[in-house]
Enzyme design. Structure first.
Site, PDB file in Angstrom:
ATOM      1  CG  HIS A 273      43.545  46.390  41.812  1.00 43.08           C
ATOM      2  ND1 HIS A 273      43.904  45.444  40.875  1.00 43.08           N
ATOM      3  CD2 HIS A 273      44.708  46.892  42.287  1.00 43.08           C
ATOM      4  CE1 HIS A 273      45.224  45.386  40.776  1.00 43.08           C
ATOM      5  NE2 HIS A 273      45.735  46.248  41.639  1.00 43.08           N
ATOM      6  CG  ASP A 285      49.436  44.526  40.850  1.00 43.30           C
ATOM      7  OD1 ASP A 285      48.475  45.015  41.466  1.00 43.30           O
ATOM      8  OD2 ASP A 285      49.964  45.071  39.864  1.00 43.30           O
ATOM      9  CD  GLU A 319      44.993  49.413  40.052  1.00 43.99           C
ATOM     10  OE1 GLU A 319      45.824  50.178  40.574  1.00 43.99           O
ATOM     11  OE2 GLU A 319      45.336  48.468  39.310  1.00 43.99           O
TER      12      GLU A 319
END
Length: 502
Positions: A273, A285, A319
């Site tokens: 993602h 992340d 996401e």
């Protein structure tokens, strides 16, 4: 390993056992690609993502300019490398937090709690009496068992004349169900606290999957259970404050890049993602996963590696809003298109500062939930690779929390790597991998500090090499996995709403 009573899988296992470990069981070494995929190359892309965030309010979240700039950057790199690139647009319910949540006890004592706004929470400033759900499980059982707030009858009807705040324990159903049931019972705000078992004790954060109109915030198990006990003993008043933006019909996209070679009837989808959370740049992340597969795609093109399967590199949008990009992609596939997908590899966080080499437990032998047939063989590609490199690995639950979830829901084999998020490193893991026991794998998970300094270069190197090996191995294998067949367990996992919905 769970035995699969399917001849082609048995053949694949024999092939795996017969070939050298470095070859991944397929007779072709991934060494040349692994040597070409470097931390320097991955970091170049990560620095580009950081610059994009810096120029766009510190975030690369879907629905905001930072995501669009990230998508444009990835598109440019892939087109220069020779891939056929398409932008798959879709709309989604946009959410972001405008100011940090605040939660404090007003009476009978003054207490300030560490809290966090749930994604898609409403905005509000509520001072009211705490009313625990009727079925919070305290003390918690050894294994997760709470279903508190999952049924409307779990809440005493709220007062019609004064504000009240529902207090409910995690477990048993999506966070959204708990919040919606509390709101339907008349509560003006909702506090959801962690359940209490190891790994379910820290401050609880997550997504509601779609907008609600009342404030919804999280608490750790320690704070939540103490507040529950106090509310049972007498009247407790708290103040809950949230400031959020919920916007329907926001636009974002997936970036899809196809190799010009390989069998179009056997497609390997390699995904990560691309979006961050709205409060930070999302460099681990999931800039780390996106940058890694982008570097792998570039180096495959530069080395002129010819895949037997067509390679499809996918950079998913939204996401962080609940796997919406990958869900949209899979939902848009016709049955014929779905049947051409050979497997899915997913890389969601591969640079965590306090990392572990996690491999998705595709056969369910360690964590109890198996993926579709073939997922165990994908797991073995990675675990055998680490073993061949004299590196340990740990299993990660195959629980649908990332973008492989929509694929396994329709029976497509999947697997991948993960370096750890908000979970806490054990003493045994610290002995094996280094780092600090008792601390999160990523202390900046979903925070503004997830920037270019929030990376472990050794993790990027080790997991990046493993990712390159897995992509090369599955792109080159002559063997096949079974035809996709939806599984009840996989479909149930994906239907949970994905990333942190429970």
């Amino acid at each position: 390993m769970r035995k699969l009573a399917i001849p082609v899988i048995a053949t694949l296992l024999v092939t795996l056992a017969a070939q050298p470990a470095d070859a991944g069981g397929y007779g072709d070494s991934s060494k040349r690609l692994r040597e070409a995929v470097t931390v320097t190359g991955v970091t170049e892309h990560l620095r580009a993502f950081q610059k994009i965030a810096d120029r766009n309010g510190g975030t690369r979240a879907s629905g905001l300019p930072g995501y669009d700039a990230s998508a444009a950057y990835v598109t440019s790199v892939l087109r220069k490398a020779g891939y056929r690139v398409t932008e798959q647009k879709f709309t989604f319910p946009f959410y972001r937090e405008l100011a940090p949540a605040q939660l404090s006890q007003v009476s009978p004592a003054s207490v300030v709690y560490e809290t966090h706004t749930f994604d898609y929470s409403g905005t509000g400033d509520v001072t009211g009496r705490v009313v625990p759900a009727l079925n919070n499980v305290l003390p918690p059982t050894a294994e997760p068992s709470s279903a508190a707030g999952c049924a409307p009858a779990d809440f005493t009807p709220a007062s019609a004349t004064e504000p009240q705040v529902a207090l409910v324990q995690r477990g048993g159903c999506d966070f959204a169900v708990k919040a919606q049931n509390a709101q339907a019972a008349g509560y003006d705000a909702v506090i959801i606290f962690n359940e209490g078992q190891p790994g379910r004790q820290e401050l609880l954060t997550g997504t509601l999957g779609g907008p609600v109109t009342v404030p919804v915030v999280g608490l750790s198990f320690a704070d939540g259970s103490a507040l529950d006990a106090a509310a049972d003993a007498g009247a407790v008043t708290v103040r809950v404050r949230t400031s959020t933006e919920n916007r329907a019909g926001a636009s974002t996209s997936n970036i899809i890049a196809d190799s010009r070679g390989g069998d179009p009837d056997r497609v390997l989808v390699v995904g990560a993602h691309l979006d961050s959370v709205s409060v930070g740049p999302g460099i681990n992340d999931n800039g780390s996963g996106s940058a890694t597969i982008l570097e792998i795609a570039e180096q495959i093109a530069k080395l002129k590696i010819k895949p037997r399967q067509q390679l499809r590199f996918a950079f998913w949008g939204a996401e962080e809003s609940g796997l919406l990009g990958s869900e949209h992609y899979v939902a848009q596939l016709s049955e014929a298109q779905r049947e051409t997908i050979f497997a899915n590899l997913n890389f969601d966080m591969v640079g965590s500062p306090n990392y572990v080499r996690f491999v998705y437990d595709g056969d369910g032998s360690d964590t109890g939930t198996a993926g579709p047939a073939g997922s165990g063989e994908i797991e073995k590609v990675f675990t055998d690779y680490f073993t061949a490199q004299s590196l340990a690995s740990d299993p990660s639950p195959f629980n649908g929390r990332s973008d492989y979830g929509p694929f396994i829901a329709v029976g497509i084999p999947a697997g991948g790597l993960f370096s750890g998020a908000e979970g806490v490193k054990t003493a045994e893991q610290a002995t094996e991998y280094g780092g600090t026991a008792g601390q999160p794998y990523d202390p900046c998970y979903h925070l503004a500090c997830d920037d270019i300094t929030n990376l472990n270069k050794r993790a990027l190197s080790e997991l990046g090499d493993a990712a390159a090996h897995g992509v090369y191995t599955l792109a080159r294998t002559k063997d096949s996995f079974p035809a996709p067949a939806p599984t009840v367990a996989a479909a149930k996992l994906a239907a949970q709403g994905g990333h942190e919905a429970r």
